[in-house]
Enzyme design. Structure first.
Site, mmCIF file in Angstrom:
data_model
loop_
_atom_site.group_PDB
_atom_site.id
_atom_site.type_symbol
_atom_site.label_atom_id
_atom_site.label_comp_id
_atom_site.label_asym_id
_atom_site.label_seq_id
_atom_site.Cartn_x
_atom_site.Cartn_y
_atom_site.Cartn_z
ATOM 1 N N HIS A 17 0.856 -1.183 0.000
ATOM 2 C CA HIS A 17 0.000 0.000 0.000
ATOM 3 C C HIS A 17 0.898 1.240 0.000
ATOM 4 O O HIS A 17 2.085 1.169 0.335
ATOM 5 C CB HIS A 17 -0.893 0.025 1.242
ATOM 6 C CG HIS A 17 -2.001 -0.977 1.213
ATOM 7 N ND1 HIS A 17 -2.947 -1.017 0.213
ATOM 8 C CD2 HIS A 17 -2.318 -1.986 2.087
ATOM 9 C CE1 HIS A 17 -3.821 -1.988 0.471
ATOM 10 N NE2 HIS A 17 -3.454 -2.600 1.587
ATOM 11 N N CYS B 249 -0.254 2.668 -4.237
ATOM 12 C CA CYS B 249 -1.004 3.894 -4.476
ATOM 13 C C CYS B 249 -0.142 5.091 -4.085
ATOM 14 O O CYS B 249 0.723 5.001 -3.210
ATOM 15 C CB CYS B 249 -2.294 3.904 -3.639
ATOM 16 S SG CYS B 249 -3.566 2.763 -4.226
#
Length: 254
Positions: free
Chosen positions: A83, A125
């Site tokens: 992430h 991300c």
């Protein structure tokens, strides 16, 4: 790229995160890590793979790399699947800036990698923006690359010879299918398999960008997440063209 060995490739795959991090499990990432490991071995890299690392563990991995002797290696490669947010990636217990770990490999800290490519692939991300895409007329164009003549120099910048390829531009989401893997990593694997030993790194990444931009679009029952696009993004301070030509002494280690 004529040393005894291609070099070391470190692959970090973060799937499970602490409750305090607020991050969810990254289902489907194991497929990306397995296939990326295989294709990097095909290109001659000696691979080291780590799963679910903390910030301290990641720093220590790079501190260890910086003290190793890379004299017989062509280059160094690092890939992380995790992430992320703008300017940082998640380890299992918090966030860390990619710049912080890259510092360990700069010429003033890791002299045996001076003048050698240090390649980073970051699947994460980089914010919460969506790319809804735009409609354009199809047009065929031919692009040419102009080469920069090599100039002898006794001193090169400590920042030289880094290439960092992100799955998306600053501020944007990156997409991952829980069964088929992340768009960026799967496109990278496909292009490296097809042309990894023949094309220059910028050509390879251009094909990766094309594949992600033209062949992928999100499908979700949530309207805000449906029919979205993604655009890979990379920066480079490489001072030479980079090819992964096959080696005669192609001994792959894990």
């Amino acid at each position: 790229m004529t040393h005894v060995s291609r070099g070391k490739a470190i692959i970090v795959n973060n799937v499970n995160f602490s409750r305090e991090s607020g991050m969810t499990k990254r289902a489907g990432s194991e497929k990306d890590a397995d296939e990326l490991t295989d294709v990097l071995r095909m290109l001659g890299f000696s691979t080291e793979r780590y799963n679910d690392v903390t910030c301290l563990q990641l720093i220590r991995i790079f501190q260890s790399v910086s003290t190793e002797d890379h004299s017989d290696y062509d280059c160094f490669m690092f890939a992380i699947m995790t992430h992320g947010t703008d300017g940082a990636v998640y380890c299992t217990d918090g966030v860390i800036s990619p710049d912080e770990i890259m510092q360990e490999l700069k010429g003033d800290r890791c002299p045996t990698l001076t003048g050698k490519p240090k390649i980073f692939f970051i699947q994460a991300c980089r914010g919460q923006l969506f790319d809804g895409g735009v409609t354009v007329a199809v047009e065929e164009t031919d692009d040419t690359d102009s080469g920069i003549p090599r100039r002898p120099s006794l001193v090169i910048p400590a920042e030289a010879d880094f290439l960092v390829a992100y799955s998306s531009p600053p501020g944007y989401y990156s997409w991952r299918n829980i069964s088929s893997g992340a768009w960026f990593i799967q496109a990278l694997i496909r292009i490296l398999k097809d042309a990894g030993t023949s094309l220059e790194i910028n050509q390879l990444l251009t094909r990766v960008s094309y594949t992600v931009a033209y062949e992928y679009i999100s499908s979700s029952s949530v309207p805000d997440f449906n029919q979205k696009k993604q655009m890979p993004f990379y920066t480079s301070t490489l001072t030479k063209e980079l090819f992964f030509r096959p080696k005669n002494n192609h001994a792959i280690q894990s």
